[in-house]
Design an enzyme around this catalytic site. Structure first.
Site, short mmCIF file in Angstrom:
data_model
loop_
_atom_site.label_atom_id
_atom_site.label_comp_id
_atom_site.label_asym_id
_atom_site.label_seq_id
_atom_site.Cartn_x
_atom_site.Cartn_y
_atom_site.Cartn_z
NE ARG A 159 47.97 46.04 42.38
CZ ARG A 159 46.66 45.92 42.20
NH1 ARG A 159 45.88 45.66 43.24
NH2 ARG A 159 46.12 46.05 41.02
CG ASP B 184 43.11 51.67 42.88
OD1 ASP B 184 43.74 50.91 43.62
OD2 ASP B 184 41.98 51.40 42.44
NE ARG C 193 40.47 44.16 45.62
CZ ARG C 193 39.57 44.70 46.43
NH1 ARG C 193 39.25 44.15 47.60
NH2 ARG C 193 38.99 45.83 46.10
N GLY C 194 42.80 46.96 47.19
CA GLY C 194 42.05 48.13 47.61
C GLY C 194 43.02 49.17 48.12
CG ASN D 104 37.79 52.58 40.52
OD1 ASN D 104 38.38 52.29 41.57
ND2 ASN D 104 36.60 52.09 40.24
CE LYS D 105 40.72 46.57 39.94
NZ LYS D 105 42.14 46.15 39.80
#
Length: 356
Positions: free
Chosen positions: A89, A237, A46-47, A247-248
């Site tokens: 994703r 992201d 992830r990332g 972003n998250k």
């Protein structure tokens, strides 16, 4: 960290399984494109930058597994692999950026044989991975110039060596500060629902011996109001052309509360995360994930069975709440539509010059 989060070995894509940290440090091998796409989707990796490098190696893997005997047939297999990987994703633009770069290289590569094209694809994937570490170090240097000695930084999610091939983006700024001898302290958001802050960022910072405290996400507002935060820093992201940042989930409310309290907000991203094709954050696709991420922690139910759940993985922070966007080409300030384009152009020029 002693090992890269993503690398290639014996025609396999090797990934640190981030689902198992901090309890176990396991490097797992993935030997099919389908398995690599599954690892991205299931958050073994992830990332955004790490996902991009994984996608690049997935394309190389597709080439080595292809039964094609001519160039056009191999290109068809690569296009199918790209579609499969990109769908894993959709929010993180680094994934489609990397697979697009791999496919474009294959389409224009001046090689005749399928075997030579396979080798060229692996070399390109290795270049993407190597560039990520170099880019993050430059980004960290630029970002560190914004952070004063003795600063208390609030960090969301995980943006370190685990989220990239190595070093990190927002955590890379923190690592660069530490390398420069700046005395900094980090407030680490736990980052529900998958707890990337508690599981991954805390693990990284403790290994690096950087002073930190883990906090519940809901403690961030209290810390800002009581003057215990000097800057908020996170990754992204995807960044739209106007500077809106995806972003998250939870990033948006941090930025709003920071603005209310006069605290600067920095997004730290490689230029590959900037998507000039999208005018604003309203056009960024937001991934929705499964209900059990919210209703369970490590398999233990924390909510009533059958409860309805809405679980967006990201939110969009409008650019008006962003003080600056830190890239490997320097710090971008408003108006972001101009500064981000200049950064993208500078990065492309640097890459062209390096390949000559």
């Amino acid at each position: 960290m002693d090992v890269r989060s993503v690398f290639w070995r014996d025609q396999k894509v090797m990934l640190i399984d981030q689902r198992l940290l901090p309890g176990q440090f396991v490097v797992s091998a993935f030997d099919t494109v389908e398995a690599v796409a599954g690892a991205i989707r299931d958050m073994v990796v992830r990332g955004a930058p790490a996902i991009g490098a994984t996608g690049a190696y997935g394309m190389a893997l597709a080439a080595f597994h292809s039964q094609a005997t001519d160039r056009e047939a191999l290109l068809d297999d690569l296009r199918r692999a790209k579609a499969l990987l990109d769908a894993a994703r959709p929010t993180a633009v680094n994934l489609s950026w990397a697979t697009s770069r791999m496919l474009a290289m294959a389409e224009r590569a001046p090689v005749a044989s399928v075997e030579a094209l396979r080798r060229a694809l692996l070399a390109e994937a290795n270049a993407i991975a190597d560039e990520d570490v170099e880019i993050n170090r430059r980004l960290g240097f630029h970002g560190a110039a914004l952070i004063k000695d003795g600063a208390n930084l609030l960090h969301h999610c995980n943006t370190g060596a685990l989220a990239t091939v190595g070093f990190g983006t927002a955590l890379g700024v923190i690592y660069a500060c530490a390398e420069q001898g700046k005395r900094i302290h980090v407030w680490v958001d736990e980052t529900r629902p998958r707890l990337q802050g508690a599981r991954l960022t805390a693990w990284e910072l403790m290994r690096a011996e950087i002073p930190m405290h883990l906090i519940a996400d809901n403690a961030a507002g209290h810390l800002m109001r009581t003057g215990q935060v000097d800057a908020v820093i996170f990754g992204a992201d995807r960044v739209a052309a106007n500077g809106d940042v995806a972003n998250k989930i939870g990033t948006y409310k941090l930025a709003v509360v920071a603005r209310e309290n006069g605290i600067p907000v920095y997004a730290a991203v490689p230029t590959s995360t900037i998507d000039l094709n999208l005018a604003s954050g309203d056009e960024i696709p937001i991934e929705e994930r499964s209900a059990d991420e919210v209703t369970h922690i490590d398999g233990v139910a924390i909510a009533p069975a059958g409860v309805p759940v809405y679980n967006p993985a990201f939110d969009v922070t409008p650019h008006r709440y962003i003080t600056a966007i830190i890239t490997e080409e320097g710090v971008c300030y408003p108006p972001f539509d101009l500064s981000l384009r200049r950064a993208k152009e500078a990065a492309e020029a640097r890459r062209r010059e390096k390949s000559m």
